[in-house]
Scaffold this motif. Sequence first.
Motif, PDB file in Angstrom:
ATOM      1  N   LYS A   1      28.526 -21.203  -3.224  1.00  0.00           N
ATOM      2  CA  LYS A   1      29.837 -21.427  -3.598  1.00  0.00           C
ATOM      3  C   LYS A   1      29.684 -21.221  -5.536  1.00  0.00           C
TER       4      LYS A   1
ATOM      5  N   CYS B   1      36.877 -21.666  -7.835  1.00  0.00           N
ATOM      6  CA  CYS B   1      37.471 -22.174  -6.806  1.00  0.00           C
ATOM      7  C   CYS B   1      38.670 -22.834  -7.383  1.00  0.00           C
ATOM      8  N   THR B   2      39.886 -22.608  -6.607  1.00  0.00           N
ATOM      9  CA  THR B   2      41.135 -23.269  -7.070  1.00  0.00           C
ATOM     10  C   THR B   2      41.479 -24.413  -5.970  1.00  0.00           C
ATOM     11  N   ARG B   3      40.493 -24.787  -5.325  1.00  0.00           N
ATOM     12  CA  ARG B   3      40.562 -25.945  -4.221  1.00  0.00           C
ATOM     13  C   ARG B   3      41.885 -25.647  -3.527  1.00  0.00           C
ATOM     14  N   CYS B   4      41.990 -24.479  -3.057  1.00  0.00           N
ATOM     15  CA  CYS B   4      43.428 -24.065  -2.397  1.00  0.00           C
ATOM     16  C   CYS B   4      43.445 -24.521  -0.950  1.00  0.00           C
ATOM     17  N   GLY B   5      42.261 -24.644  -0.591  1.00  0.00           N
ATOM     18  CA  GLY B   5      42.043 -25.074   0.842  1.00  0.00           C
ATOM     19  C   GLY B   5      42.205 -23.915   1.966  1.00  0.00           C
TER      20      GLY B   5
ATOM     21  N   CYS C   1      39.750 -21.881   2.932  1.00  0.00           N
ATOM     22  CA  CYS C   1      38.564 -21.764   3.573  1.00  0.00           C
ATOM     23  C   CYS C   1      38.603 -23.080   4.360  1.00  0.00           C
TER      24      CYS C   1
ATOM     25  N   ILE D   1      34.058 -27.555   1.971  1.00  0.00           N
ATOM     26  CA  ILE D   1      33.913 -26.267   1.754  1.00  0.00           C
ATOM     27  C   ILE D   1      34.844 -26.058   0.687  1.00  0.00           C
ATOM     28  N   ALA D   2      36.086 -26.598   0.837  1.00  0.00           N
ATOM     29  CA  ALA D   2      37.027 -26.481  -0.220  1.00  0.00           C
ATOM     30  C   ALA D   2      36.967 -27.234  -1.520  1.00  0.00           C
TER      31      ALA D   2
ATOM     32  N   SER E   1      38.296 -16.162   4.202  1.00  0.00           N
ATOM     33  CA  SER E   1      39.693 -16.673   3.842  1.00  0.00           C
ATOM     34  C   SER E   1      39.737 -16.891   2.554  1.00  0.00           C
ATOM     35  N   CYS E   2      38.950 -16.668   1.690  1.00  0.00           N
ATOM     36  CA  CYS E   2      39.061 -17.055   0.103  1.00  0.00           C
ATOM     37  C   CYS E   2      39.553 -16.008  -0.786  1.00  0.00           C
TER      38      CYS E   2
ATOM     39  N   ALA F   1      34.281 -16.639  -5.344  1.00  0.00           N
ATOM     40  CA  ALA F   1      33.928 -17.991  -5.101  1.00  0.00           C
ATOM     41  C   ALA F   1      33.088 -18.470  -3.786  1.00  0.00           C
TER      42      ALA F   1
HETATM   43  S1  SF4 Z   1      39.504 -20.657  -0.183  1.00  0.00           S
HETATM   44 FE1  SF4 Z   1      38.028 -22.357  -0.688  1.00  0.00          FE
HETATM   45  S2  SF4 Z   1      36.470 -21.649  -1.864  1.00  0.00           S
HETATM   46 FE2  SF4 Z   1      38.065 -20.036  -1.911  1.00  0.00          FE
HETATM   47  S3  SF4 Z   1      39.407 -20.874  -3.783  1.00  0.00           S
HETATM   48 FE3  SF4 Z   1      40.232 -22.005  -1.932  1.00  0.00          FE
HETATM   49  S4  SF4 Z   1      39.193 -23.899  -1.742  1.00  0.00           S
HETATM   50 FE4  SF4 Z   1      38.080 -22.592  -3.225  1.00  0.00          FE
END
Ligand code: SF4
Lengths: 328, 325, 423
Positions: A249, A254-258, A260, A271-272, A294-295, A300
Amino acid sequence: MKRLRAFINGADIRRFRFWVQLGFFVLLVYGGYFLINLGQSLPTFSCGFNQPGRAGVCYLLPLQHQTHIPWDSIISWRGLGILTGLLTFVAWLFVFNKAWCGYACPLGTIQDWMTSLRQKLGIRYSTYSLDWFTRLKKIKYILLILLIVIPFLMANSVAGLPTLPEDMGTPFCKICPARMVIPAFTGDFSQWTVDFSTGTAATMTGLGMLVLGIFFIGGFINKRFFCFFCPMSALHSLFSKVALLKLRKDGSKCTRCGDCYRACDMQIKEIADDVESKTLIKDDCMMCFKCVASCPEEGALKASFMGIPIYESTEAGFFKRMTKRRKR
Amino acid sequence: MAEWRYWVIGFVLLSGGLAGSAQAEPVWFSDQPPDAEWAKRAHHAHGGMIERGRGGVYVKRLWLRAGGEPASAVYTQPADDASFGVFGIDGESLAPDLFKVASGGGITFPMPEEGFYNAYFIERSVEDAVLKTSIVKAEVLKHSCGEGHDPKLTASRMPPRDRAGVPLEIIRERLPGEDFHTRIRSGDKVGFRVHYKGSPAAGANVSLTTREGWTKQVVADADGRAVFKLIRDYYPAWNDFDKRHHEAFLVTAEYRVETPGELNGTPFEKAHYRATLPGIFYPSEVEYSSYLVGLIVALIAAALGAGGVFLYRLKHSRAGRERLQ
Amino acid sequence: MSAEVKAKQTEMARKQLSRESAQALNKIEKDFPDNPKAMDYFYDLYRRIHCEGEVPHPGKKVIGTTCVQVPEELIYAAGAVPVRLCNGSHTYDQLGAEFMPAKSCSLVKATLGMLSSGLASWLDEGRDIVNVTTCDQKTKSGRLMEEAGYRVHHLELPPSKESEAARTYWQSNVNGFARELGSLTGHKITRNSLRDSIARVARAQQAFRRLHRLRMAPLAPILGKDVFLVTNAYFFDDIDAWTDAVEALNDEVEKRCEEGFAAAQRRAPRILFTGSPPIFPNLKLPTLIEQSGAVIVADETCSANRMLYDAVNVDEWQLYDMVDAVADRALKPCTCPIFISDEDRKRRLLELARTFAVDGVVYQAFSGCQVFEMEQRSISRFLADEGIPSLYVETDYSPDDVGQLSTRIEAFIESLKARRRRK
Ligand code: SF4
Ligand code: SF4
Ligand code: SF4
Ligand code: SF4
Ligand code: SF4
């Protein structure tokens, strides 16, 4: 090269996994009929009880036999047997790491099929609350310790206590759902019984059938229900740090979008959320690389083998997959 | 019902005993040690009791016993003029050691490789112008899981062997799909072939006796074949039941030929051959395991699990709806 | 106040509003040479909606939103159109001042002003609004909207986004909202309708991301003021028409990149814009920056990047998972200062600064916006530690401070240029 990269990174990981898993399922469950034998130390549930069909044996079976060893013969050819078994196991793991779980394990594959069925029926999945997640995840380590210690206590009396009865032999196999489920795929239902020959045997096999019942419901409702408790996964995680295949990673991207985390069947929050670690293989991870797929952020997350990235998250790949899967 | 069975067994035993009394008792091989002292040296392994030789190699010790009933047969000493031999897994001839001790005697030999070893002990004598030949045979399996389970190797080492040099030979046929781990269980049908000098001994009298004394006698068919269905021979209280219990059987074949000849200068008019082959079997799974109970347990667990999930969800979706209002 | 006086006031305000919008648009369009051809769609759009008072979605069920955290996919799936009410007009700002304390955020005041004036309401007679409980001013303004006669759904947002508890809380609120939307519009959200609306939004996001990526080019191919105009149009435009227009713009911008065209001076300092959102007609600060010879190449604001960047990922294409996925997208990646932690915002700024080769950051805070003002210190310190110069600007919608601002901005840009030369 660049086009090949883009093609791979745009690949639909689900479809790829489905076929690879099916291939491994046929190999490990029916390979024995074609005289395929991958040895006794496979780091996956190629169940030893699937007699003519198995193409190699799940390492937990010989491990539980081997640890049935008196103290004084540890330093002997039998001790050596334990060591070579373990080394072979680690060698298999060294190459593919936990991807054995995400791509090869027949029991894992069966659980994924159950998940697809549930999904088709439109029934919601269940998850654990974070509290229960942290509590329950220890069970696999407890099982791992027990499956080593119990056979040992069958052969040795500790502190003057009597040794455990012979019917405690291969204790984990007794409660392992694979013992019932996998031979059933070659038409062998002989394991689906309760053995009344002794009280111990009746308890252990009764427990096994209980676990089987729970396995079917749990596996249907929870993604990879059993894997969460699997001592094989615990054993993997002891060695997964050194393996060649890695999940990496780049936290800065990473935007920590969640996204993943949403996709992770093993509910791995780190993972997020973890943006510090460079390598992120948690003990529950099965290296399915669904998270990579899924990222939406370029690079990232990536799967790498010996430091060479083989599958990487890309924006184009993400949207391509989303569009494709939506249509289906 | 049960009583009736004992009557039959008693009758069979009686007639067997009468028949036996007409001639010397059958002699056969056993790997069970005669006394506690010898028992200390023996270990359990796949294929029966073994001793450990130098470097951990398996060593088989076969004791000679006399008597038609395995339970009561006595340990005897080998005769000095007997001949004996052991053939290894590829049919090669091995040289066993003859041993005689206070509690009995027999032969012993190392088993370095995986597979079936055939041991023979042959005694001959002429009595009343009849050549009496006793062929004592044992088919011994050497297998250790530590050496792996290569199916190709197993397959090549499974087929039974026929020793043409042995005058009367009993050969156990393999069960379908048999491998080194297969257990013969009560209820199984086991076939034997009786060969006289390499060809089927049609019409030979073949009998099988279990440890508890149950006997059945059949006449070998044109192929020299005799088939027995093993009965249940083990009736402990249910809580003493041991599914690894070794039940024993002894197969005896008798064959007579009207060919005159001579043995060491003593002439005879006809010959009488008797061969023995011991074996073990285990209780059948149906005696102690239950599909029904297993399925019931699994179904109850599944039903409770499903019900639990359903109720939990019902409660939580209601809570969700309430929050909305 | 008599009805007559009120009507007169309204009429005056209407005139003032179109004048303000026309002025701002003129500045954006005419003061800069070489605007992309494809921008004409947007200039024209603003002219119709803001200057001439056209209603964006006549005859359609419209639901007003006040924040990027409203999952718009759900509104589309329920057969309605979301329209973002956050407003940038000084005229409305003044009208709204009546409802709020003296030192309040212009954005909230302007939004309230628009809603209470009954002037160019983009809403239909249902007067439905979803208000997210983000900052205190927005939260309480939801109540004021109710008083002004609107039907408001208060969508509760947790004050932090790290914990699972917050996530579940938010998901269940969004699920409740989804159910209510169904009864509000008479169209229950179905698997197919939600799947389609996720696709529509994803297509728009893809278009935005492409534009975003094109701006990474070493020679900025498009000015930031135009991009703000484009993303602002997403507030009210038809989503499919918007997406097509952006893709047309992308094609043109891509061609510019290939031709080596520079929208600003070749050595113009590259600016990353962050903080309180520039919303038309208040593009005061972005225009000032670009008039002073810099170029905005990226932003971290909720009227552009934060609104359109983050994508929804669905694992199982069933209603249960899609609604949660849409909820997650709104909460998890959001870098809004109302959350307790500012870590994600810092990392996002740093990543943008690196990938866009930024020379400096301009941080706008509307005076009265506590959260952006409060985060200013830690962000500025963080940027300084990373060696990125930044300028903090506190301003509002009034044009009074333009002179003073342009001096500061020119000085900042000069220092950036000097810094570049030194390198
Ligand atoms: S999918 Fe996961 S690793 Fe990728 S940006 Fe979102 S939180 Fe970060
Ligand atoms: S029962 Fe389970 S642990 Fe035992 S061999 Fe089979 S798969 Fe492995
Ligand atoms: S964790 Fe799951 S996939 Fe891995 S070995 Fe265990 S059952 Fe198989
Ligand atoms: S972390 Fe990624 S690779 Fe590991 S189990 Fe979860 S989705 Fe699969
Ligand atoms: S700018 Fe600040 S005060 Fe105004 S709405 Fe946004 S967060 Fe709230």
